[in-house]
Design a protein around this motif. Structure first.
Motif, PDB file in Angstrom:
ATOM      1  N   SER A 165     -38.062  92.796 118.641  1.00  0.00           N
ATOM      2  CA  SER A 165     -37.413  92.117 119.768  1.00  0.00           C
ATOM      3  C   SER A 165     -36.210  92.863 120.320  1.00  0.00           C
ATOM      4  O   SER A 165     -35.898  92.730 121.500  1.00  0.00           O
ATOM      5  CB  SER A 165     -36.985  90.701 119.358  1.00  0.00           C
ATOM      6  OG  SER A 165     -35.895  90.756 118.449  1.00  0.00           O
ATOM      7  N   CYS A 177     -38.589  84.328 120.649  1.00  0.00           N
ATOM      8  CA  CYS A 177     -39.166  85.662 120.790  1.00  0.00           C
ATOM      9  C   CYS A 177     -40.700  85.647 120.850  1.00  0.00           C
ATOM     10  O   CYS A 177     -41.298  86.336 121.677  1.00  0.00           O
ATOM     11  CB  CYS A 177     -38.650  86.594 119.701  1.00  0.00           C
ATOM     12  SG  CYS A 177     -39.109  86.176 118.018  1.00  0.00           S
ATOM     13  N   TYR A 227     -30.462  88.614 124.340  1.00  0.00           N
ATOM     14  CA  TYR A 227     -30.669  87.740 123.183  1.00  0.00           C
ATOM     15  C   TYR A 227     -31.960  86.941 123.364  1.00  0.00           C
ATOM     16  O   TYR A 227     -32.035  86.038 124.202  1.00  0.00           O
ATOM     17  CB  TYR A 227     -29.470  86.809 123.030  1.00  0.00           C
ATOM     18  CG  TYR A 227     -29.574  85.830 121.887  1.00  0.00           C
ATOM     19  CD1 TYR A 227     -29.868  86.260 120.596  1.00  0.00           C
ATOM     20  CD2 TYR A 227     -29.347  84.476 122.100  1.00  0.00           C
ATOM     21  CE1 TYR A 227     -29.944  85.343 119.544  1.00  0.00           C
ATOM     22  CE2 TYR A 227     -29.411  83.565 121.061  1.00  0.00           C
ATOM     23  CZ  TYR A 227     -29.710  84.008 119.785  1.00  0.00           C
ATOM     24  OH  TYR A 227     -29.778  83.108 118.751  1.00  0.00           O
ATOM     25  N   THR A 228     -32.982  87.290 122.583  1.00  0.00           N
ATOM     26  CA  THR A 228     -34.292  86.640 122.690  1.00  0.00           C
ATOM     27  C   THR A 228     -34.715  85.909 121.418  1.00  0.00           C
ATOM     28  O   THR A 228     -35.759  85.256 121.401  1.00  0.00           O
ATOM     29  CB  THR A 228     -35.380  87.681 123.014  1.00  0.00           C
ATOM     30  OG1 THR A 228     -35.356  88.712 122.014  1.00  0.00           O
ATOM     31  CG2 THR A 228     -35.182  88.293 124.384  1.00  0.00           C
ATOM     32  N   GLN A 229     -33.912  86.000 120.348  1.00  0.00           N
ATOM     33  CA  GLN A 229     -34.323  85.546 119.020  1.00  0.00           C
ATOM     34  C   GLN A 229     -34.918  84.137 118.961  1.00  0.00           C
ATOM     35  O   GLN A 229     -35.968  83.928 118.351  1.00  0.00           O
ATOM     36  CB  GLN A 229     -33.121  85.608 118.078  1.00  0.00           C
ATOM     37  CG  GLN A 229     -33.486  85.575 116.605  1.00  0.00           C
ATOM     38  CD  GLN A 229     -33.936  86.924 116.123  1.00  0.00           C
ATOM     39  OE1 GLN A 229     -33.154  87.847 116.037  1.00  0.00           O
ATOM     40  NE2 GLN A 229     -35.215  87.052 115.837  1.00  0.00           N
ATOM     41  N   SER A 249     -33.483  91.867 119.817  1.00  0.00           N
ATOM     42  CA  SER A 249     -32.607  90.765 120.195  1.00  0.00           C
ATOM     43  C   SER A 249     -31.175  91.147 119.845  1.00  0.00           C
ATOM     44  O   SER A 249     -30.863  91.445 118.700  1.00  0.00           O
ATOM     45  CB  SER A 249     -33.018  89.496 119.450  1.00  0.00           C
ATOM     46  OG  SER A 249     -32.180  88.411 119.804  1.00  0.00           O
TER      47      SER A 249
END
Length: 362
Positions: free
Chosen positions: A246, A276, A271-273, A248
């Motif tokens: 990711s 995701c 920030y994709t956590q 992230s």
């Protein structure tokens, strides 16, 4: 909201490239890993100070485990002059999985990164001998003399990737967060020891999406529509040479917006956590709607391979026996902010305010 993946069950995601930070930021983001369907992550070492010793890596791992015992944290070291071949031997014994290389100054907390790879050849030789992974942030520093900018920094780095593979043919190398068609073709051109990770946000963004929009700005930057299509096709190809990482990279809202006093540039990182897995599937679905992908090619094998199994295989990790289900509940709206009570940190997630599918654990 389309429902192409409604009810889809998959093995849990392995996120092969995460930034979990330290302090309150760490305490805020670690708890969102499982929200995004992952139960194993490969942790980047570019903290302040960077993770340059085995003791630092193990101490960091113990802090992460205390926050989220249901996630496996694979640890890495920061490639720097303090690292020695003997330390690589000890790192393998301690269970550390790899060494991350950042060219000096190209991204967050990389000022002490690599200037000349050949000066690190004794260490890289030991990384190969011990069976650790070398993770490459594949960009060259910007240079007006060499006409290198954020738009061609990855392409300029590809000869270095070729040199490292030529000189260390048995070394497992990950070209992290590929962003260009040329990077995809380079990874394809080498043998099974060279692979590439692809992020969720690079499956969705192009240069027009981040120019003037700080919350879509990351390093390496998203490139052209043609490059994004190449990433989509590689991710959906079923090839074990490509898997999900990711990248992230949480930053505070203030850091993402920059500052006038004191002067500070906008921080690079998306920030994709917490979403995701869903974000990857949304990108695949949109690719089908746009005629770039065929729904028939997105089989269970292809999806589980890209989202976890290819990465676990490359890192010599067991396959997951945990399952996630997509769209098991209602469609959800991505919040404008991710924050935890009694902490001052607030982070704006990717695609804030938009909708995505829900995710649950079986």
């Amino acid at each position: 909201m389309p429902s192409m993946f409604e009810g889809l069950q998959l093995p849990s995601t392995f996120d092969a490239h995460v930034h979990l930070r330290s302090g309150e930021m760490m305490e805020t983001v670690v708890g969102t890993i499982r929200d995004g369907g992952a139960d194993m992550v490969y942790v980047m070492p570019n903290l302040v100070p960077p993770i340059t010793t085995i003791e630092m890596a193990l101490d960091y791992q113990s802090k992460l485990k205390a926050l989220e015992p249901n996630v496996t944290f694979l640890m890495s070291l920061f490639l720097c002059p303090a690292l020695t071949p003997d330390m690589i031997i000890e790192a393998r014994k301690a269970g550390i999985k790899g060494v991350k290389s950042y060219p000096a100054g190209v991204t967050t907390n990389s000022a002490t990164g690599v200037l000349d790879y050949k000066s690190f050849y004794p260490v890289i030789a030991e990384i190969q001998k011990q069976g650790l992974v070398l993770n490459l942030h594949g960009e060259c520093p910007s240079s007006s003399r060499d006409e290198i900018t954020v738009l061609n920094a990855e392409e300029a780095f590809l000869p270095t990737l070729g040199m490292l593979h030529r000189d260390f043919p048995d070394l497992r190398i990950v070209l992290e967060h590929c962003t260009t068609e040329k990077a995809i073709e380079a990874v394809k051109s080498y043998g099974p020891t060279v692979v590439g990770t692809i992020t969720a946000h690079h499956l969705s963004l192009t240069v027009d999406d981040w120019a003037g929009e700080s919350f879509n700005y990351c390093k390496p930057v998203a490139k052209t529509p043609r490059d994004r299509i190449a990433l989509l096709k590689a991710a959906a190809s079923g090839s074990p040479k490509f898997f999900f990482g990711s990248d992230s990279a949480p930053h505070s809202i203030q850091a993402k917006q920059g500052s006038l006093n004191p002067p500070a540039k906008q921080a690079a990182g998306i920030y994709t956590q917490p979403f995701c897995t869903q974000l990857v599937l949304d990108a695949f679905e949109q690719g089908c709607q746009d005629g770039l992908l065929n729904e028939d090619q997105l089989t269970h094998k292809v999806l589980s391979g890209f989202l976890g199994e290819h990465g676990r295989l490359f890192y010599h990790q067991p396959m997951s026996n945990r399952q996630i289900i997509l769209g098991a509940r209602e469609i959800v709206q991505i919040p404008d902010l991710i924050a935890v009570d009694n902490r001052t940190v607030a982070i704006a997630p990717f695609r804030r305010g938009q909708r995505t599918r829900s995710l649950g654990w079986l």
